[in-house]
Every structure is written in C-alpha cells, then in structure tokens.
Design an enzyme around this catalytic site. Structure first.
Site, PDB file in Angstrom:
ATOM      1  N   ARG A  98       0.824  -1.213   0.000  1.00 26.47           N
ATOM      2  CA  ARG A  98       0.000   0.000   0.000  1.00 26.47           C
ATOM      3  C   ARG A  98       0.856   1.260   0.000  1.00 26.47           C
ATOM      4  O   ARG A  98       0.532   2.222  -0.703  1.00 26.47           O
ATOM      5  CB  ARG A  98      -0.938  -0.016   1.218  1.00 26.47           C
ATOM      6  N   LYS A 133       2.257  25.026  -3.069  1.00 23.32           N
ATOM      7  CA  LYS A 133       1.024  24.385  -2.602  1.00 23.32           C
ATOM      8  C   LYS A 133       1.165  22.867  -2.723  1.00 23.32           C
ATOM      9  O   LYS A 133       0.527  22.210  -3.553  1.00 23.32           O
ATOM     10  CB  LYS A 133      -0.172  24.904  -3.399  1.00 23.32           C
ATOM     11  N   LYS A 165       4.698  39.080  -2.353  1.00 19.50           N
ATOM     12  CA  LYS A 165       3.335  38.843  -2.804  1.00 19.50           C
ATOM     13  C   LYS A 165       2.409  39.947  -2.304  1.00 19.50           C
ATOM     14  O   LYS A 165       2.863  40.930  -1.701  1.00 19.50           O
ATOM     15  CB  LYS A 165       2.876  37.457  -2.338  1.00 19.50           C
ATOM     16  N   GLU A 199       4.916  40.112  -7.119  1.00 10.45           N
ATOM     17  CA  GLU A 199       3.580  39.822  -7.657  1.00 10.45           C
ATOM     18  C   GLU A 199       2.768  41.114  -7.739  1.00 10.45           C
ATOM     19  O   GLU A 199       2.772  41.910  -6.800  1.00 10.45           O
ATOM     20  CB  GLU A 199       2.886  38.825  -6.742  1.00 10.45           C
ATOM     21  N   ASP A 220      -0.830  38.367 -11.502  1.00  4.22           N
ATOM     22  CA  ASP A 220      -1.707  37.452 -10.783  1.00  4.22           C
ATOM     23  C   ASP A 220      -3.174  37.725 -11.094  1.00  4.22           C
ATOM     24  O   ASP A 220      -3.664  38.848 -10.928  1.00  4.22           O
ATOM     25  CB  ASP A 220      -1.466  37.585  -9.280  1.00  4.22           C
TER      26      ASP A 220
END
Length: 286
Positions: A98, A133, A165, A199, A220
């Site tokens: 597994r 992410k 950002k 960004e 963005d």
C-alpha cells in the site's frame, strides 16, 4: 533534489505509520516462509513518477525483496503495462504494497497532469511550473513528479528566493512606503545570486515594480487582455510569470499571451492519483 537519503526518510516514516507493530494480517494468514511474485501494473495510461520511491517501500521493509523496474520516471505508459516486477517474502511484499502504491499513484498522477499542461502550451515558449502548494513533508517527491511530467520547479522554499506577494505589498502600503524604493532597498540587501520576484494584480503596478529592478514579475489573476498588455509593458525587462486560476482548459490561451512562465498550484494540490495496481501470486517457500 530527490536523493536516496530523502526518499528513505519519507518512505520510512510512511511505513512506520502504516505498520507500527508489524502487519497483523500478514502474520495471521501467511506462512513465514511463503514467497510472493508481483507486478506493478498500470490500470490506465499516464506518465510514470516515483518508481524509486515505490522500490524503497519494498527495500526498507525487507532488503531481500528484489524490485526490477520495467519503466523509468518520465516514461509514458499504457493501460495494462507492467511498470515493475517484485519478488520476495510474501509477508514483506504485501506489507509494503500500500505504501509503494500510494507514492507511485500520487506521483504519477502529478506527472501525468503536468504532461497535459506542457502539451497544452507546446509551441508557445511558455514554461509550466509548480508552486509551494504541496503536501507537507512530500514537497521534494511532488516536485520531482512535476519534472517527470516536463514541468519546471518554482523556488523550493521560502529560503531559496525573494518573492514579494500581495500581503507583503499591503504591509508596505500601510507603512506609507514607496513601492519602487522598497524594491530597490531589498535588492541592495540581496546577494548577486538571489533572484527577486514581485507579484502584482493591477496593470498600474507594473512600471513601479520594474523601476525597482526585479528579475521576475508575476501577473496574478489578470484577464487574457491584461496579460497581453502586461507583456507589452514589460517589454523584455523582466521574466513574466502568469498565475491564478490556471486550469488545463485555460493554460493554452494564457500561454499565447506571450508570458514566459505559467505557475499552477493545481499540479500538486488538486491532482487525482493514477490507478496503478499490484498483482501478486503467493507460493510456498523456494
């Protein structure tokens, strides 16, 4: 990035989680001297990633297990194709099954989706990249899978590059600081080998950011029209990255706006694991 030492650390933790005191089922049902021969088989077409990771699950469970790869990471495969052959003590083979499948299925799913993104932008010059992410603890594995699919990697961690950002810029605004001067000050603090990316989410931010001396500017959540306009304004003064709600359906149109890089968190955070199976035959001791 994906070293044997890193693979072993991640896989060992997964094995310990799955069988902290051994495999109660295997010990109850399988003779200690039973032998198993198994094949890692594709149930659907895709792109392979994680063959060494799957192999490590067997090796770390029992070093006597023999794993023979029949395909390499980055290879395309068809449904029904045998990707690896495994032989060894039945208890150990089935105990590792597994964990080996979990890693190979997820990594191959990432590689397969990435290949689809790469194919969708073919001929445009745009490169497909991942984001941070990722699944905590599995970043190196998932980013390896992106490369297996033909993509490239963004910064690996917060330590690897400077990327301001929207929230960073919001802090600057709240302090009444000038964006261009803030970028120039940051640039002065950096070593010559460190890239600086900023960004933006509006057209009017592009010129002040470029004036600060960035290497990469991220547009963005821009519309296609604004992406085209943004690329025109930048005019080769920085690498242009597009990000935000990038899907397989939209990535081709985004690439045709002329951006250099397209980043998508979906490559790792929304991927479907590929259907791979382990077909085993258990026999008496040899």
């Amino acid at each position: 990035m994906l070293t044997t030492a890193h693979i072993d650390r991640v896989v060992a933790a997964a094995l310990a989680e799955d069988a902290p005191w051994g495999d109660a089922t295997g010990e109850a049902f399988l003779p200690a001297d039973a032998h198993a021969a198994a094949q890692l088989t594709a149930r659907e077409a895709g792109v392979l990633a994680g063959i060494d990771v799957a192999g490590a699950a067997f090796r770390l469970t029992d070093p006597s297990i023999q794993v023979t790869a029949r395909a390499a990471d980055g290879d395309s495969f068809t449904a029904g194709q045998v990707l690896a052959e495994i032989e060894g003590p039945a208890r150990a083979v089935l105990q590792a099954e597994r964990i080996a499948l979990n890693f190979a299925q997820r990594m191959s799913g990432i590689a397969t989706l990435t290949r689809a993104f790469v194919d969708a932008v073919e001929g445009t010059g745009a490169r497909i990249t991942d984001t941070r992410k990722t699944t905590p603890g599995l970043r190196a594995l998932e980013r390896h899978a992106v490369r297996c699919g033909g993509g490239v990697n963004h910064r690996f961690s917060l330590s690897d590059g400077v990327m301001a950002k929207d929230n960073h810029l919001a802090v600057l605004r709240s302090q009444g600081l000038d964006l261009t001067e803030a970028i120039r000050t940051a640039r002065e603090r950096l070593g010559h080998m460190t890239r600086l990316e900023v960004e933006v989410d509006r057209i009017d931010q592009i010129e002040p950011v470029l004036a600060g001396g960035v290497d990469v500017i991220m547009l963005d959540n821009f519309s296609l029209a604004d992406l085209e306009r943004g690329v025109e304004i930048v005019g080769g003064r920085a690498i242009v990255e597009a990000s935000g709600n990038v899907t397989l359906e939209t990535v081709g149109d985004i690439a045709r706006t002329g951006v250099d890089v397209i980043s998508s968190g979906a490559l790792t955070h929304s991927v479907r694991s590929l259907d791979l199976g382990l077909d085993a035959t258990v026999s008496a001791a040899r």
